[in-house]
Design a protein around this motif. Structure first.
Motif, mmCIF file in Angstrom:
data_model
loop_
_atom_site.group_PDB
_atom_site.id
_atom_site.type_symbol
_atom_site.label_atom_id
_atom_site.label_comp_id
_atom_site.label_asym_id
_atom_site.label_seq_id
_atom_site.Cartn_x
_atom_site.Cartn_y
_atom_site.Cartn_z
ATOM 1 N N ILE A 81 -49.814 99.188 5.793
ATOM 2 C CA ILE A 81 -48.727 98.218 5.649
ATOM 3 C C ILE A 81 -49.222 97.054 4.813
ATOM 4 C CG2 ILE A 81 -47.207 96.621 6.859
ATOM 5 C CD1 ILE A 81 -47.164 98.544 9.203
ATOM 6 N N ILE A 82 -48.458 96.706 3.780
ATOM 7 C CA ILE A 82 -48.835 95.654 2.838
ATOM 8 C C ILE A 82 -47.821 94.525 2.927
ATOM 9 C CG2 ILE A 82 -49.259 95.129 0.410
ATOM 10 C CD1 ILE A 82 -49.461 98.312 0.126
ATOM 11 N N SER A 83 -48.300 93.306 3.090
ATOM 12 C CA SER A 83 -47.440 92.128 3.079
ATOM 13 C C SER A 83 -47.530 91.474 1.704
ATOM 14 C CB SER A 83 -47.868 91.138 4.168
ATOM 15 O OG SER A 83 -47.711 91.703 5.452
ATOM 16 N N LEU A 84 -46.388 91.268 1.056
ATOM 17 C CA LEU A 84 -46.353 90.696 -0.279
ATOM 18 C C LEU A 84 -46.124 89.190 -0.232
ATOM 19 C CD1 LEU A 84 -44.209 93.414 -2.100
ATOM 20 C CD2 LEU A 84 -46.706 93.254 -1.908
ATOM 21 N N ALA A 85 -46.421 88.532 -1.342
ATOM 22 C CA ALA A 85 -46.335 87.069 -1.406
ATOM 23 C C ALA A 85 -44.915 86.553 -1.221
ATOM 24 C CB ALA A 85 -46.897 86.583 -2.743
ATOM 25 N N ASP A 86 -43.904 87.377 -1.514
ATOM 26 C CA ASP A 86 -42.512 86.924 -1.396
ATOM 27 C C ASP A 86 -41.945 87.147 0.001
ATOM 28 O OD1 ASP A 86 -42.383 89.705 -1.496
ATOM 29 O OD2 ASP A 86 -40.434 89.680 -2.480
ATOM 30 N N GLY A 87 -42.764 87.664 0.913
ATOM 31 C CA GLY A 87 -42.304 87.927 2.275
ATOM 32 C C GLY A 87 -41.854 89.357 2.502
ATOM 33 N N SER A 88 -41.813 90.168 1.447
ATOM 34 C CA SER A 88 -41.452 91.581 1.580
ATOM 35 C C SER A 88 -42.637 92.379 2.115
ATOM 36 C CB SER A 88 -41.015 92.153 0.226
ATOM 37 O OG SER A 88 -39.900 91.454 -0.288
ATOM 38 N N ARG A 89 -42.360 93.611 2.578
ATOM 39 C CA ARG A 89 -43.420 94.485 3.087
ATOM 40 C C ARG A 89 -43.275 95.870 2.495
ATOM 41 N NH1 ARG A 89 -44.927 94.925 9.078
ATOM 42 N NH2 ARG A 89 -43.102 96.287 9.051
ATOM 43 N N ILE A 90 -44.425 96.509 2.263
ATOM 44 C CA ILE A 90 -44.466 97.901 1.809
ATOM 45 C C ILE A 90 -45.282 98.698 2.811
ATOM 46 C CG2 ILE A 90 -45.121 99.496 -0.029
ATOM 47 C CD1 ILE A 90 -45.038 97.174 -1.976
ATOM 48 N N GLU A 91 -44.745 99.838 3.232
ATOM 49 C CA GLU A 91 -45.454 100.733 4.150
ATOM 50 C C GLU A 91 -45.764 102.012 3.384
ATOM 51 O OE1 GLU A 91 -44.815 102.479 8.688
ATOM 52 O OE2 GLU A 91 -43.449 100.977 7.853
ATOM 53 N N LEU A 92 -47.065 102.292 3.194
ATOM 54 C CA LEU A 92 -47.485 103.446 2.411
ATOM 55 C C LEU A 92 -47.711 104.669 3.291
ATOM 56 C CD1 LEU A 92 -50.049 102.145 -0.253
ATOM 57 C CD2 LEU A 92 -47.623 102.646 -0.520
ATOM 58 N N ASN A 93 -47.218 105.805 2.814
ATOM 59 C CA ASN A 93 -47.436 107.078 3.484
ATOM 60 C C ASN A 93 -48.718 107.721 2.939
ATOM 61 O OD1 ASN A 93 -47.006 109.247 5.139
ATOM 62 N ND2 ASN A 93 -45.223 110.043 4.046
ATOM 63 N N THR A 94 -48.983 108.931 3.359
ATOM 64 C CA THR A 94 -50.179 109.665 2.951
ATOM 65 C C THR A 94 -50.282 109.830 1.434
ATOM 66 O OG1 THR A 94 -51.327 111.804 3.180
ATOM 67 C CG2 THR A 94 -48.939 111.860 3.244
ATOM 68 N N GLN A 95 -51.505 109.796 0.895
ATOM 69 C CA GLN A 95 -51.801 110.046 -0.522
ATOM 70 C C GLN A 95 -50.853 109.292 -1.456
ATOM 71 O OE1 GLN A 95 -53.178 114.241 -1.463
ATOM 72 N NE2 GLN A 95 -51.912 114.674 0.320
ATOM 73 N N SER A 96 -50.768 107.996 -1.289
ATOM 74 C CA SER A 96 -49.840 107.185 -2.079
ATOM 75 C C SER A 96 -50.584 106.091 -2.836
ATOM 76 C CB SER A 96 -48.770 106.560 -1.179
ATOM 77 O OG SER A 96 -48.035 107.563 -0.494
ATOM 78 N N VAL A 97 -50.039 105.718 -3.993
ATOM 79 C CA VAL A 97 -50.604 104.654 -4.806
ATOM 80 C C VAL A 97 -49.471 103.766 -5.305
ATOM 81 C CG1 VAL A 97 -51.927 104.053 -6.867
ATOM 82 C CG2 VAL A 97 -52.517 106.114 -5.578
ATOM 83 N N VAL A 98 -49.586 102.458 -5.077
ATOM 84 C CA VAL A 98 -48.629 101.504 -5.626
ATOM 85 C C VAL A 98 -49.366 100.379 -6.329
ATOM 86 C CG1 VAL A 98 -46.844 101.941 -3.899
ATOM 87 C CG2 VAL A 98 -48.487 100.092 -3.530
ATOM 88 N N ARG A 99 -48.711 99.810 -7.333
ATOM 89 C CA ARG A 99 -49.189 98.595 -7.984
ATOM 90 C C ARG A 99 -48.077 97.561 -7.893
ATOM 91 N NH1 ARG A 99 -49.317 99.833 -13.338
ATOM 92 N NH2 ARG A 99 -48.295 101.824 -12.934
#
Length: 318
Positions: A120-138
């Motif tokens: 689980i990633i918390s972003l500077a704008d208050g949004s969140r990203i939840e990554l599943n298996t074998q995933s890559v985000v920028r």
């Protein structure tokens, strides 16, 4: 001139050139190469496109429009008016009012997960990203822009609303644009699947500028491949099943065993290999994603299938 301003100016130059007569395939290839050079280039390009879209809505600039009602050709815009529009819209790092003062470059980061991973990633704008298996985000989150690139895998997004500032997810040739909502995006090669939990999402094909966008709302699923988009409307149960991975589970509704095995293989180093004799057996139910051994035993007990294990390979046959 700062590097950031130079990139913004270059993006604007590309945008003007693209709308000039004589734009060729070689020009497009050169633009594509520039966009692939860096995430900063792509973010500047998106901001420039958004600015021109806003400029296209301006109607009361005198009689120089020759009666045209929409889709202005940039090639004959008077330079003074074009410059004024750029200043008013804050493109190129200049402004006429304090609220358009050039903002610092967006914070950029990269996140990934291994096989079976979850983050689980918390972003500077208050949004969140939840990554599943074998995933890559920028990510590139700034005070005036919010962009995320899903390079592979699957992610669930909870987007904090910011008035007039879209949150854009780039997945292959597709862009998913929202203001504030909850949704997931999954990439499987050139196939992109979007599931909406709350709010409204716009799905565009960035390689086909003249096609209409697909608008989907809560309970909808959009599946895209190539230039095609299929929408499964108002199926909250389908969306809920697609997001069972957030609880470490996989849910199937009479899916062929071959598809079920492929899904289990995304989460485990132990890989299931299904013989054609058993590939079409329908499987329904909810299973723990990480417990592939228990699933194999269940296939033996429920269907009498033959299970042969060799290291990290499990072969299933009748």
């Amino acid at each position: 001139m700062s590097r950031h301003s130079a990139i913004e100016d270059k993006a604007l130059d590309w945008l003007i050139r693209r709308d000039e007569p004589g734009w060729s395939e070689d020009d497009q290839a050169e633009l594509d190469e520039w966009l692939q050079e860096s995430m900063a280039n792509r973010a500047a390009w998106l901001r420039a496109e958004h600015g021109w879209a806003q400029a296209d809505r301006v109607r009361s600039l005198g009689d120089w429009d020759h009666g045209q009602t929409h889709g202005y050709r940039r090639s004959w815009w008077p330079p003074a008016i074009a410059a004024s529009l750029l200043l008013a819209l804050g493109i190129g790092g200049y402004s006429l009012a304090p609220e358009f003062i050039h903002q610092p470059e967006a914070q950029q980061a990269r996140f990934d997960t291994p096989i079976g991973g979850h983050k689980i990633i918390s972003l500077a704008d208050g949004s969140r990203i939840e990554l599943n298996t074998q995933s890559v985000v920028r990510t590139a989150i700034g005070e005036t822009s919010r962009d995320v690139w899903l390079d592979s895998g699957e992610a669930y997004f909870e987007v904090r609303h910011r008035a007039g500032e879209p949150f854009v997810v780039h997945a292959g040739s597709r862009t998913i644009t929202v203001l504030g909502t909850k949704f997931s995006v999954r990439r499987d090669g050139d196939r992109v699947t979007v599931n909406v939990v709350e709010g409204r999402v716009r799905v565009d094909d960035s390689q086909q500028r003249d096609t209409s966008a697909a608008i989907i709302t809560a309970g909808d699923t959009a599946i895209t491949r190539g230039g095609s988009t299929l929408i499964a409307a108002k199926s909250e149960e389908r969306v809920e099943s697609a997001l069972a991975w957030r609880d470490g589970m996989l849910t199937f509704n009479l899916n062929p065993l071959s598809e079920v095995a492929a899904e289990f293989n995304r989460y485990n180093r132990t890989q299931l290999e299904v013989d054609p004799s058993a590939a079409s057996i329908p499987i329904g139910g909810t299973f723990q994603a990480s417990n592939v051994d228990a699933f194999a035993r269940l296939l033996h007990d429920a269907y009498g299938l033959r299970i042969e294990q060799d290291g990290e390979r499990v072969r299933i046959s009748e």
